[in-house]
Design an enzyme around this catalytic site. Structure first.
Site, PDB file in Angstrom:
ATOM      1  N   GLY A 246       0.843  -1.196   0.000  1.00 20.74           N
ATOM      2  CA  GLY A 246       0.000   0.000   0.000  1.00 20.74           C
ATOM      3  C   GLY A 246       0.868   1.232   0.000  1.00 20.74           C
ATOM      4  O   GLY A 246       2.098   1.142   0.115  1.00 20.74           O
ATOM      5  N   LYS A 247       0.238   2.363  -0.141  1.00 21.60           N
ATOM      6  CA  LYS A 247       1.001   3.607  -0.158  1.00 21.60           C
ATOM      7  C   LYS A 247       1.796   3.762   1.132  1.00 21.60           C
ATOM      8  O   LYS A 247       2.879   4.325   1.143  1.00 21.60           O
ATOM      9  CB  LYS A 247       0.066   4.796  -0.374  1.00 21.60           C
ATOM     10  CG  LYS A 247      -0.554   4.779  -1.769  1.00 21.60           C
ATOM     11  CD  LYS A 247      -1.352   6.007  -2.087  1.00 21.60           C
ATOM     12  CE  LYS A 247      -2.013   5.825  -3.463  1.00 21.60           C
ATOM     13  NZ  LYS A 247      -2.884   6.908  -3.868  1.00 21.60           N
TER      14      LYS A 247
END
Ligand code: GLU
Length: 480
Positions: A246-247
């Site tokens: 994920g970011k």
């Protein structure tokens, strides 16, 4: 029937490595079947909307070569392609459900819904809103209040093209919100309407939507729609651990890799093969080969791990492939932004020559910055680096000096300075001095470059040219 696929991102930020397969696979399936690939911007969540995100999405797809047949910029007969411009359509569609008694306007205040939720938590029961549904249902279309689906829960069996046969019981279906009180539709509702109107035959998206699929099946049924092919793409896992990339784990945007010198071909190749293979050992695929070979039934149904080392390896392969197949100029055209500052005034011809001897060592185009600076400006003399080199540290200063002087004398005698005459001179020097190639060549190489590595010595000297090579060797000989 024409194959129609879509990529339906929400403009909430950049597209990162973890979610771009939901664009690549639909693209490949559409192209493989001479179908249509649609880009639809799902911008109904006004709180998460990020200005400029649509442009980032378009830029990413264009860079990867995933051209869309319908959508923003190109238009098409099923537009508009921004959900925020389709509100009337959703309102018309929800009216059909209100009329058939499969939706209702919900006057229950949000605080009350929270109370119900808490109550269920305390009783350790799953929260299903349908158990709290008002006893009298208001099916008169109104603005300013949410409109909910009226679930008629049951068992569902369906096939997911990647996950296989699926089954869900009645507990998976609820009175989901279709239209929020701000008048915008939820994703759950809007995508069903849009996919139907746009003729989408294959819905490919992240596996996070799998648990909501029974609600979607109920909606297709309530509208009397055919269910498209449903495809859940597993998560891409972070390099370590068991969570999805994920970011927050530093998943970079796809275009950041472009700015770091990764080629679009390599990126597409790497991402397409992350969790998919064609059953052979092949690892390098062009876009056309991917279109030809891709098949959903060979997409892994478990998470694939993101491995940047592999991406960079593949990028190196692509750099070589472009040079070897399309020529030095084709690769050079991609390198324009990646040369070190000191190369700014160098001629194109010279840079092409440097590129031709160094390309097969590049992992990314931005390696050019560090790997080629000494071709354009004299490197700082670093005697420590020279003397501590693993092949040179056994030599005394006198031996180093002697060897350098002999090298200078030999190379000065090369009348026609080119890679072949230089190779001959270096071979003679080896024979005359009785030194090992690792010693002699490391000394000359470091003295002219002071870089951790360089291309073959004869090529390096040939490219630097006679005057620069000899001047640098003389300068080092004076510094010993
Ligand atoms: N807008 C959804 C998202 O960005 C798309 C899911 C879908 O492809 O239907 O996650």
């Amino acid at each position: 029937m024409e194959t129609v696929t879509r990529f339906a991102p929400s403009p909430t930020g950049y597209i990162h490595i973890g979610n771009v397969r939901s664009a690549i696979y639909p693209y490949l399936v559409a192209r493989q079947n001479n179908g249509r690939f649609i880009l639809r911007i799902e911008d109904t969540d006004r709180e998460r909307y990020v200005e400029g995100a649509t442009e980032l999405i378009e830029d990413t797809l264009k860079w990867l070569g995933l051209e869309w047949d319908e959508g923003p910029l190109v238009g098409g007969e099923h537009g508009p392609y921004f959900q925020s411009e389709r509100l009337e359509i959703y309102h018309e569609w929800v009216k059909k459900l209100l009329e058939s008694g499969r939706a209702y306007v919900d006057p229950t205040p949000a605080e009350k819904v929270d109370e119900y939720r808490k109550q269920c938590q305390e009783e350790k029961k799953p929260f299903l809103y349908r158990n709290f549904r008002p006893s009298e249902l208001d099916t008169e279309y109104k603005e300013g209040l949410p409109i909910r689906f009226k679930a008629e829960p049951k068992e569902y069996d369906w096939e997911d093209a990647v996950m296989g046969p699926m089954h869900a019981g009645p507990e998976t279906q609820d009175d989901i919100i279709l239209i929020k009180k701000d008048g915008y539709p939820t994703y759950n509702f809007a995508h069903i309407v849009d996919d139907a109107l746009m003729g989408v035959t294959h819905v490919m998206r992240g596996v996070e939507y799998l648990s909501s699929t029974p609600n979607y099946l109920a909606l297709y049924e309530a509208f009397g729609l055919n269910v498209p092919v449903l495809v859940s793409l597993p998560h891409i896992l972070a390099p370590t651990g068991n969570k999805k990339l994920g970011k927050r784990d530093g998943a970079k945007s796809v275009t950041e890799y472009r700015d770091d010198g990764v080629l679009a071909e390599a990126m597409l190749n790497y991402l397409a093969c992350l969790g998919w293979n064609d059953g052979t050992e092949q690892e390098i695929y062009t876009k056309d080969e991917l279109v030809e070979r891709f098949s959903l039934d060979r997409v892994q149904n478990s998470g694939a791990r993101y491995d940047e080392t592999k991406l960079l390896w593949m990028n190196g392969q692509w750099i070589r492939r472009i040079f070897d197949e399309q020529g030095a100029r084709a690769l050079y055209d991609r390198t324009i932004d990646f040369w070190p500052e000191v190369a700014a005034s160098a001629s194109e011809e010279y840079k092409l020559k440097v590129l031709s001897i160094i390309y097969d060592r590049l992992k990314t185009l931005s390696d050019l910055k560090e790997m080629t600076a000494y071709f354009f400006a004299d490197p700082a003399i670093d005697m420590e680096m020279l003397k501590s080199n693993k092949f040179l540290k056994k030599l005394s200063e006198a031996e180093l000096e002697d060897l350098l002087k002999k090298s200078i004398a030999k190379l000065s005698d090369v009348s026609d300075w080119n890679e072949n005459t230089l190779q001959d001179a270096l071979n003679e020097l080896l024979a005359e001095t009785g030194r090992k190639p690792a010693e002699l060549f490391s000394l000359i190489r470091i003295a002219v470059s002071f870089a951790p590595f360089s291309p073959a010595l004869n090529l390096t000297l040939d490219t630097l040219g006679r005057d620069t090579s000899l001047a640098r060797l003389n300068e080092v000989a004076r510094s010993i």
